[in-house]
Design a protein around this motif. Structure first.
Motif, PDB file in Angstrom:
ATOM      1  N   LEU A 266      -3.911  15.639  -9.716  1.00 36.65           N
ATOM      2  CA  LEU A 266      -4.970  14.681  -9.390  1.00 36.65           C
ATOM      3  C   LEU A 266      -4.534  13.283  -9.794  1.00 36.65           C
ATOM      4  O   LEU A 266      -4.241  13.026 -10.961  1.00 36.65           O
ATOM      5  CB  LEU A 266      -6.273  15.053 -10.107  1.00 36.65           C
ATOM      6  N   GLY A 267      -4.478  12.379  -8.829  1.00 36.45           N
ATOM      7  CA  GLY A 267      -4.104  10.995  -9.093  1.00 36.45           C
ATOM      8  C   GLY A 267      -5.250  10.051  -8.804  1.00 36.45           C
ATOM      9  O   GLY A 267      -6.143  10.362  -8.001  1.00 36.45           O
ATOM     10  N   ILE A 268      -5.240   8.903  -9.453  1.00 35.04           N
ATOM     11  CA  ILE A 268      -6.290   7.895  -9.256  1.00 35.04           C
ATOM     12  C   ILE A 268      -5.647   6.535  -9.027  1.00 35.04           C
ATOM     13  O   ILE A 268      -4.717   6.153  -9.752  1.00 35.04           O
ATOM     14  CB  ILE A 268      -7.240   7.804 -10.474  1.00 35.04           C
ATOM     15  N   ILE A 269      -6.129   5.815  -8.027  1.00 35.69           N
ATOM     16  CA  ILE A 269      -5.755   4.419  -7.818  1.00 35.69           C
ATOM     17  C   ILE A 269      -7.023   3.593  -7.969  1.00 35.69           C
ATOM     18  O   ILE A 269      -7.975   3.754  -7.192  1.00 35.69           O
ATOM     19  CB  ILE A 269      -5.132   4.191  -6.429  1.00 35.69           C
TER      20      ILE A 269
ATOM     21  N   SER B 298      -4.541  -3.219 -12.458  1.00 33.99           N
ATOM     22  CA  SER B 298      -3.969  -3.386 -11.125  1.00 33.99           C
ATOM     23  C   SER B 298      -4.302  -2.151 -10.300  1.00 33.99           C
ATOM     24  O   SER B 298      -4.663  -1.108 -10.846  1.00 33.99           O
ATOM     25  CB  SER B 298      -2.451  -3.581 -11.208  1.00 33.99           C
ATOM     26  N   GLY B 299      -4.189  -2.290  -8.979  1.00 34.96           N
ATOM     27  CA  GLY B 299      -4.539  -1.149  -8.131  1.00 34.96           C
ATOM     28  C   GLY B 299      -4.493  -1.475  -6.652  1.00 34.96           C
ATOM     29  O   GLY B 299      -3.536  -2.082  -6.169  1.00 34.96           O
ATOM     30  N   LEU B 300      -5.551  -1.086  -5.938  1.00 38.81           N
ATOM     31  CA  LEU B 300      -5.578  -1.205  -4.482  1.00 38.81           C
ATOM     32  C   LEU B 300      -5.332  -2.636  -4.007  1.00 38.81           C
ATOM     33  O   LEU B 300      -4.583  -2.852  -3.048  1.00 38.81           O
ATOM     34  CB  LEU B 300      -6.930  -0.705  -3.951  1.00 38.81           C
ATOM     35  N   THR B 301      -5.949  -3.597  -4.648  1.00 38.15           N
ATOM     36  CA  THR B 301      -5.769  -5.004  -4.245  1.00 38.15           C
ATOM     37  C   THR B 301      -4.297  -5.397  -4.271  1.00 38.15           C
ATOM     38  O   THR B 301      -3.793  -6.040  -3.345  1.00 38.15           O
ATOM     39  CB  THR B 301      -6.567  -5.937  -5.160  1.00 38.15           C
ATOM     40  N   ASN B 302      -3.596  -4.997  -5.329  1.00 34.61           N
ATOM     41  CA  ASN B 302      -2.167  -5.316  -5.431  1.00 34.61           C
ATOM     42  C   ASN B 302      -1.360  -4.651  -4.328  1.00 34.61           C
ATOM     43  O   ASN B 302      -0.442  -5.252  -3.760  1.00 34.61           O
ATOM     44  CB  ASN B 302      -1.634  -4.873  -6.788  1.00 34.61           C
ATOM     45  N   ILE B 303      -1.701  -3.394  -4.028  1.00 32.34           N
ATOM     46  CA  ILE B 303      -0.979  -2.657  -2.989  1.00 32.34           C
ATOM     47  C   ILE B 303      -1.091  -3.369  -1.643  1.00 32.34           C
ATOM     48  O   ILE B 303      -0.100  -3.532  -0.918  1.00 32.34           O
ATOM     49  CB  ILE B 303      -1.519  -1.219  -2.881  1.00 32.34           C
TER      50      ILE B 303
ATOM     51  N   LYS C 167      -4.528   0.560   6.626  1.00 32.55           N
ATOM     52  CA  LYS C 167      -4.375   1.743   7.469  1.00 32.55           C
ATOM     53  C   LYS C 167      -3.042   2.440   7.203  1.00 32.55           C
ATOM     54  O   LYS C 167      -2.982   3.669   7.123  1.00 32.55           O
ATOM     55  CB  LYS C 167      -4.482   1.340   8.936  1.00 32.55           C
ATOM     56  N   ILE C 168      -1.988   1.646   7.058  1.00 32.14           N
ATOM     57  CA  ILE C 168      -0.666   2.216   6.773  1.00 32.14           C
ATOM     58  C   ILE C 168      -0.677   2.916   5.416  1.00 32.14           C
ATOM     59  O   ILE C 168      -0.109   4.006   5.253  1.00 32.14           O
ATOM     60  CB  ILE C 168       0.409   1.109   6.812  1.00 32.14           C
ATOM     61  N   PHE C 169      -1.340   2.290   4.451  1.00 27.91           N
ATOM     62  CA  PHE C 169      -1.461   2.856   3.109  1.00 27.91           C
ATOM     63  C   PHE C 169      -2.165   4.208   3.149  1.00 27.91           C
ATOM     64  O   PHE C 169      -1.709   5.193   2.546  1.00 27.91           O
ATOM     65  CB  PHE C 169      -2.221   1.867   2.226  1.00 27.91           C
ATOM     66  N   LEU C 170      -3.257   4.299   3.884  1.00 27.75           N
ATOM     67  CA  LEU C 170      -3.998   5.558   3.988  1.00 27.75           C
ATOM     68  C   LEU C 170      -3.171   6.637   4.681  1.00 27.75           C
ATOM     69  O   LEU C 170      -3.216   7.809   4.299  1.00 27.75           O
ATOM     70  CB  LEU C 170      -5.312   5.329   4.733  1.00 27.75           C
ATOM     71  N   ASP C 171      -2.411   6.247   5.695  1.00 31.87           N
ATOM     72  CA  ASP C 171      -1.555   7.214   6.384  1.00 31.87           C
ATOM     73  C   ASP C 171      -0.507   7.784   5.427  1.00 31.87           C
ATOM     74  O   ASP C 171      -0.199   8.988   5.474  1.00 31.87           O
ATOM     75  CB  ASP C 171      -0.869   6.551   7.579  1.00 31.87           C
ATOM     76  N   LYS C 172       0.032   6.935   4.576  1.00 36.42           N
ATOM     77  CA  LYS C 172       1.035   7.390   3.606  1.00 36.42           C
ATOM     78  C   LYS C 172       0.419   8.374   2.617  1.00 36.42           C
ATOM     79  O   LYS C 172       1.058   9.371   2.239  1.00 36.42           O
ATOM     80  CB  LYS C 172       1.641   6.199   2.867  1.00 36.42           C
TER      81      LYS C 172
ATOM     82  N   TYR D 269       2.631   2.159  -3.224  1.00 30.47           N
ATOM     83  CA  TYR D 269       1.429   2.666  -3.880  1.00 30.47           C
ATOM     84  C   TYR D 269       1.748   3.537  -5.087  1.00 30.47           C
ATOM     85  O   TYR D 269       0.945   3.641  -6.031  1.00 30.47           O
ATOM     86  CB  TYR D 269       0.564   3.444  -2.888  1.00 30.47           C
ATOM     87  N   GLU D 270       2.925   4.181  -5.075  1.00 29.55           N
ATOM     88  CA  GLU D 270       3.283   5.087  -6.162  1.00 29.55           C
ATOM     89  C   GLU D 270       3.248   4.411  -7.531  1.00 29.55           C
ATOM     90  O   GLU D 270       2.981   5.065  -8.545  1.00 29.55           O
ATOM     91  CB  GLU D 270       4.679   5.680  -5.929  1.00 29.55           C
ATOM     92  N   LYS D 271       3.491   3.109  -7.570  1.00 29.17           N
ATOM     93  CA  LYS D 271       3.520   2.363  -8.832  1.00 29.17           C
ATOM     94  C   LYS D 271       2.138   2.288  -9.479  1.00 29.17           C
ATOM     95  O   LYS D 271       2.022   2.038 -10.677  1.00 29.17           O
ATOM     96  CB  LYS D 271       4.049   0.953  -8.605  1.00 29.17           C
ATOM     97  N   TYR D 272       1.089   2.525  -8.686  1.00 25.20           N
ATOM     98  CA  TYR D 272      -0.275   2.299  -9.163  1.00 25.20           C
ATOM     99  C   TYR D 272      -1.075   3.592  -9.335  1.00 25.20           C
ATOM    100  O   TYR D 272      -2.259   3.538  -9.679  1.00 25.20           O
ATOM    101  CB  TYR D 272      -1.007   1.365  -8.189  1.00 25.20           C
TER     102      TYR D 272
END
Length: 240
Positions: free
Chosen positions: A119-122, A94-99, A141-146, A106-109
Motif C-alpha cells: 500500500l502506497g500513498i502520494i 511534497s507530493g502530487l503538485t510536485n509530480i 492523465k499520463i501520471f494516472l496511466d502510469k 512519481y516513484e520519488k513521492y
C-alpha cells in the motif's frame, strides 16, 4: 451502509466481528466484481458536500483491498483541503503538485504504509494557486496511466462535487466513481445534483456509500433505497 466515524482498521488489524468491517469487505468484493469486460482499477472517491467522511471511507477501503495482497496506491487529489496525510499520519512536504508541476517521477513521492508494504500513498504536496488546471492537465492523465500500469487499484481522494470543478474534471478519466453520502445529514437534493453533475460529464458511477449509519440493536434492521425519481423507501428485515 457503513458507520465509519472511526478507523475500522485500528492498527491495520480487522476486527472481523464488527458489522462495519464486514461492510468494507462487502464493498471490496463489489468493486472486484463490478465489471466483467473491463477491470476497474482507478477509482475516484468524492461526496456532494464537505464532512461526509469520504477520506475515512477511502482509507479503510485501501486497507481492505491491501489485505488481500493486491498493490494499492492512494493519491490525494484534493489540492484545496488535503487530508490524506492526516488520515495516514504521514508528512505532506511534497507530493502530487510536485509530480505535475515539475513533471517529476512519481516513484520519488510514494510513501509506503507502515504495515502494508503493498500500500502506497502520494500526498497532495503544496497547495497550488490553480488546482483545476493541474488536475485537468495532460500530465495528470499520463501520471494516472502510469499508476494503473503498476498498481492493481488506484484510489483518488477528490473534493466535494458541489463545491469545485475538480471532481468533474477527474471523473471522466478514471474507471469509476464512488459517491459518499452521510446518513441523516446529506440533503437528498444535494445527492441528486451531485449525481446529475457526474452523469453529465459521463462519469462511470459505481455506486454510493451510505456513511455513518448506526447499527440497529433491536430484533430488526432497516435498509433504505432510492428510486430514479429520488423517492426514498424503507424496508424492515428481522435479524438472523
Amino acid at each position: 451502509m457503513i458507520d465509519a466515524d472511526n478507523n475500522v482498521y485500528k492498527n491495520n488489524v480487522v476486527n472481523s466481528k464488527t458489522t462495519v468491517s464486514e461492510a468494507f469487505r462487502s464493498l471490496r468484493t463489489n468493486l472486484q466484481f463490478t465489471s466483467v469486460d473491463k477491470k476497474v482499477k482507478s477509482i475516484l472517491i468524492t461526496s456532494s458536500l464537505p464532512n461526509e467522511g469520504k477520506s475515512t471511507i477511502l482509507k479503510n477501503l485501501a486497507y481492505a483491498l491491501a489485505m488481500t495482497g493486491v498493490k494499492v496506491i492512494v493519491v490525494d487529489c484534493d489540492l484545496r483541503n488535503p487530508t490524506v496525510h492526516q488520515m495516514f499520519k504521514i508528512p505532506n512536504m511534497s507530493g502530487l503538485t510536485n509530480i505535475i508541476v515539475e513533471d517529476d517521477r512519481y516513484e520519488k513521492y510514494v510513501i509506503s504504509d507502515k504495515e502494508f508494504d503493498n500500500l502506497g500513498i502520494i500526498t497532495s504536496g503544496p497547495i497550488p494557486p490553480n488546482p483545476s488546471e493541474l488536475i485537468g492537465s495532460n500530465r495528470m492523465k499520463i501520471f494516472l496511466d502510469k499508476l494503473k500500469e503498476n498498481y492493481d487499484y488506484v484510489l483518488l481522494d477528490a473534493p466535494p462535487v458541489l463545491l469545485v470543478t475538480d471532481p468533474t474534471v477527474l471523473a471522466p478519466v478514471v474507471d469509476g466513481v464512488i459517491l459518499v453520502i452521510q446518513a441523516n445529514k446529506t440533503e437528498i437534493e444535494a445527492t441528486k445534483r451531485a449525481k446529475e453533475i457526474l452523469t453529465n460529464v459521463k462519469a462511470n458511477i459505481l455506486g454510493a456509500v451510505l456513511n455513518k449509519v448506526k447499527e440497529q440493536r433491536s430484533g430488526y434492521y432497516y435498509y433504505y433505497y432510492y428510486n430514479d425519481d429520488g423517492s426514498k423507501h424503507k424496508r424492515k428485515r428481522r435479524k438472523k
